[in-house]
Design an enzyme around this catalytic site. Structure first.
Site, PDB file in Angstrom:
ATOM      1  N   ASP A  82      25.588  13.191   9.677  1.00 38.38           N
ATOM      2  CA  ASP A  82      25.332  12.615   8.360  1.00 38.38           C
ATOM      3  C   ASP A  82      26.560  11.784   7.969  1.00 38.38           C
ATOM      4  OD1 ASP A  82      27.264  14.412   7.621  1.00 38.38           O
ATOM      5  OD2 ASP A  82      26.013  15.575   6.280  1.00 38.38           O
ATOM      6  N   SER A  83      26.535  11.185   6.789  1.00 40.21           N
ATOM      7  CA  SER A  83      27.569  10.196   6.459  1.00 40.21           C
ATOM      8  C   SER A  83      28.706  10.753   5.615  1.00 40.21           C
ATOM      9  CB  SER A  83      26.927   9.053   5.690  1.00 40.21           C
ATOM     10  OG  SER A  83      26.559   9.519   4.392  1.00 40.21           O
ATOM     11  N   GLY A  84      28.534  11.943   5.078  1.00 41.55           N
ATOM     12  CA  GLY A  84      29.508  12.483   4.134  1.00 41.55           C
ATOM     13  C   GLY A  84      29.170  12.140   2.687  1.00 41.55           C
ATOM     14  N   GLY A  85      28.235  11.215   2.498  1.00 43.76           N
ATOM     15  CA  GLY A  85      27.867  10.785   1.140  1.00 43.76           C
ATOM     16  C   GLY A  85      27.371  11.943   0.283  1.00 43.76           C
ATOM     17  N   PHE A  86      26.460  12.712   0.851  1.00 43.86           N
ATOM     18  CA  PHE A  86      25.866  13.807   0.077  1.00 43.86           C
ATOM     19  C   PHE A  86      26.935  14.771  -0.434  1.00 43.86           C
ATOM     20  CE2 PHE A  86      23.867  18.002  -0.329  1.00 43.86           C
ATOM     21  CZ  PHE A  86      22.842  17.670  -1.199  1.00 43.86           C
ATOM     22  N   ASP A 103      25.430   6.757   1.721  1.00 40.18           N
ATOM     23  CA  ASP A 103      24.575   6.445   0.561  1.00 40.18           C
ATOM     24  C   ASP A 103      24.815   7.438  -0.558  1.00 40.18           C
ATOM     25  OD1 ASP A 103      23.532   8.792   1.678  1.00 40.18           O
ATOM     26  OD2 ASP A 103      21.498   8.314   1.032  1.00 40.18           O
ATOM     27  N   GLN A 131      16.074   5.458  -0.679  1.00 40.41           N
ATOM     28  CA  GLN A 131      16.304   6.250  -1.896  1.00 40.41           C
ATOM     29  C   GLN A 131      15.311   5.788  -2.972  1.00 40.41           C
ATOM     30  OE1 GLN A 131      18.082   8.878  -2.290  1.00 40.41           O
ATOM     31  NE2 GLN A 131      19.450   8.920  -0.516  1.00 40.41           N
ATOM     32  N   GLY A 170      16.994  11.790  -0.934  1.00 38.37           N
ATOM     33  CA  GLY A 170      16.818  12.049  -2.363  1.00 38.37           C
ATOM     34  C   GLY A 170      15.640  12.946  -2.682  1.00 38.37           C
ATOM     35  N   ASP A 192      16.087  18.559   9.225  1.00 35.98           N
ATOM     36  CA  ASP A 192      17.270  19.407   9.427  1.00 35.98           C
ATOM     37  C   ASP A 192      17.422  20.287   8.196  1.00 35.98           C
ATOM     38  OD1 ASP A 192      18.518  17.229   7.613  1.00 35.98           O
ATOM     39  OD2 ASP A 192      20.010  18.835   7.680  1.00 35.98           O
ATOM     40  N   CYS A 205       7.014  36.710  20.047  1.00 30.47           N
ATOM     41  CA  CYS A 205       8.098  35.741  19.896  1.00 30.47           C
ATOM     42  C   CYS A 205       8.926  35.702  21.191  1.00 30.47           C
ATOM     43  CB  CYS A 205       8.973  36.126  18.707  1.00 30.47           C
ATOM     44  SG  CYS A 205      10.463  35.115  18.567  1.00 30.47           S
ATOM     45  N   CYS A 230      12.078  34.568  21.486  1.00 33.72           N
ATOM     46  CA  CYS A 230      13.520  34.456  21.244  1.00 33.72           C
ATOM     47  C   CYS A 230      14.285  35.552  21.996  1.00 33.72           C
ATOM     48  CB  CYS A 230      13.831  34.530  19.750  1.00 33.72           C
ATOM     49  SG  CYS A 230      14.041  36.201  19.112  1.00 33.72           S
ATOM     50  N   CYS A 268      13.666  39.176  20.415  1.00 36.30           N
ATOM     51  CA  CYS A 268      12.331  39.758  20.600  1.00 36.30           C
ATOM     52  C   CYS A 268      12.010  39.931  22.083  1.00 36.30           C
ATOM     53  CB  CYS A 268      11.277  38.892  19.921  1.00 36.30           C
ATOM     54  SG  CYS A 268      11.495  38.797  18.124  1.00 36.30           S
ATOM     55  N   HIS A 309      16.739  34.381  16.455  1.00 30.25           N
ATOM     56  CA  HIS A 309      15.297  34.499  16.198  1.00 30.25           C
ATOM     57  C   HIS A 309      14.813  33.362  15.285  1.00 30.25           C
ATOM     58  CE1 HIS A 309      11.391  36.220  15.138  1.00 30.25           C
ATOM     59  NE2 HIS A 309      11.704  35.867  13.900  1.00 30.25           N
TER      60      HIS A 309
HETATM   61 ZN   LIG Z   1      12.147  36.581  17.858  1.00 28.81          ZN
END
Ligand SMILES: [Zn+2]
Length: 375
Positions: free
Chosen positions: A94-98, A148, A190, A217, A267, A305, A307, A310, A337
């Site tokens: 990301d840009s650091g803006g947030f 931004d 935006q 946004g 994300d 699952c 993972c 599990c 998990h």
């Molecule tokens: Zn799992």
């Protein structure tokens, strides 16, 4: 030659959902995709090999945090972020803006950029479109986000308009400053909750012909219905041949709604953050492992699952015990998990799109999934 390209594989016949492939200098990955977040060049408690094991093709890292510590010179010296953190698949930064805009009284905004105090040592720092591109070039991420302002919610029309216009001016400066041929700059649409501004922002951003676009946004405190309305409107203005990224969204219900509206990338810190709070994500909702109901529950977190936890038979009772005892291993099992769950969630959505049954997938998901407040 563009560093980042998007291949549209299949569009769901009935909705805006789409399956594709994104190609980067560090490999290709299928979309829709969820990107685990490695804020400080590490997905908390999870190794790169474990991320590969759960099928992650791309992770996100934060410019703001790495800019302050360890600093871009050190990462450049190490040979870039991929080498520094031992991850050879794709990275988005990301840009650091947030983060700098979220600092409130600790920052000052001008047309040039944002001056702020470091949250680590209080020293004075400066981020601008040019500095953000410099840092992201030093990091060497595959996908670079434009610097931004994420318009806060609520914001009146005048504020949102000025902010959105500045974001576009800054995007043009980012495009000028981003000179690395193996990195792709994404622009961010935006406009706050104002359709007129969203339309203007999308049109002007797309006119710059970038390798991808994010919808920014959203998920900033507005009601979900409003978020979906703005999202649908924003994506309808984006070209089909470029990837679309919805920033900071990662609860299962929002992922389904986002994919339905044509989003390819997501994300969020959600899966690892709730894991550290002792919670497991499942197809029927969240499990709070501290709850007494799991004391004698000798089943795995979720039947079927794949993972690490599990697959190897770690039980709810054992994980509950670890969480209550404050054992790091318990939080690691939950992180593995939850991250697996979201990768699997995206894989199943993609499969449904490929088989033209995304609508049925969506219905079945909401029939079984229990929402927990705001999540
Ligand atoms: Zn799992």
């Amino acid at each position: 030659m563009t560093a980042i390209t998007y291949e549209l594989v299949k569009k769901d016949a009935a909705t805006g959902a789409r399956a594709g492939i994104i190609h980067t200098p560090h490999g290709s990955f299928p979309t829709p995709i969820f990107m685990p977040v490695g804020t400080q060049a590490s997905v908390k408690g999870v190794s790169p090999d474990e991320l590969k094991d759960l099928g992650a093709g791309i992770i996100l890292s934060n410019t703001y945090h790495l800019f302050l510590r360890p600093g871009m010179d050190l990462v450049r010296e190490a040979g870039g972020l991929h080498k520094f953190m031992h991850w050879d698949r794709a990275i988005l930064t990301d840009s650091g803006g947030f983060q700098v805009f979220s600092l409130g009284d600790l920052r000052k905004i001008t047309e040039e950029g944002v001056t702020f105090r470091s949250h680590i040592d209080g020293s004075k720092k400066f981020l601008s479109p040019e500095v953000s591109m410099d840092v992201q070039m030093a990091l060497g991420s595959d996908i670079v986000m434009a610097f931004d302002e994420c318009v806060p919610y609520p914001a009146d029309f005048q504020y949102a308009k000025q902010s959105t216009e500045r974001t576009l001016r800054w995007l043009k400066r980012c495009k000028q400053a981003m000179t690395a041929p193996n990195q792709g700059l994404f622009g961010i649409v935006q406009g706050g909750m104002h359709k007129e501004l969203r339309e203007w922002s999308a049109r002007e951003t797309v006119a710059l012909d970038l390798p991808g676009y994010a919808v920014g946004g959203l998920s900033v405190g507005e009601p979900k219905e409003l978020m979906y309305e703005m999202l649908e409107y924003s994506t309808s203005l984006l070209p089909e041949n470029k990837p679309r990224y919805l920033m900071g969204v990662g609860t299962p219900d929002c992922l389904v709604e986002g994919v339905q509206r044509g989003i390819d990338m997501f994300d969020c810190v959600y899966p690892t953050r709730v894991a550290r709070n002792g919670m497991a994500m499942t197809w029927t909702g969240r499990l709070v492992m501290k709850n007494a109901q799991f004391t004698h529950d000798h089943h795995v977190l979720e039947e079927g699952c794949g993972c690490y936890a599990c697959r190897n038979g770690y039980t709810r009772a054992y994980i509950r015990h670890l969480v209550r005892a404050g054992e790091i291993f318990g939080l690691r099992l939950l992180s593995l998990h939850n991250l697996w769950f979201l990768q699997e969630f995206m894989r199943r959505m993609r499969q449904a799109i490929l088989e033209d049954r995304f609508g049925a997938f969506r219905e079945e998901f909401f029939a079984h999934y229990v929402m927990h407040g705001k999540q």
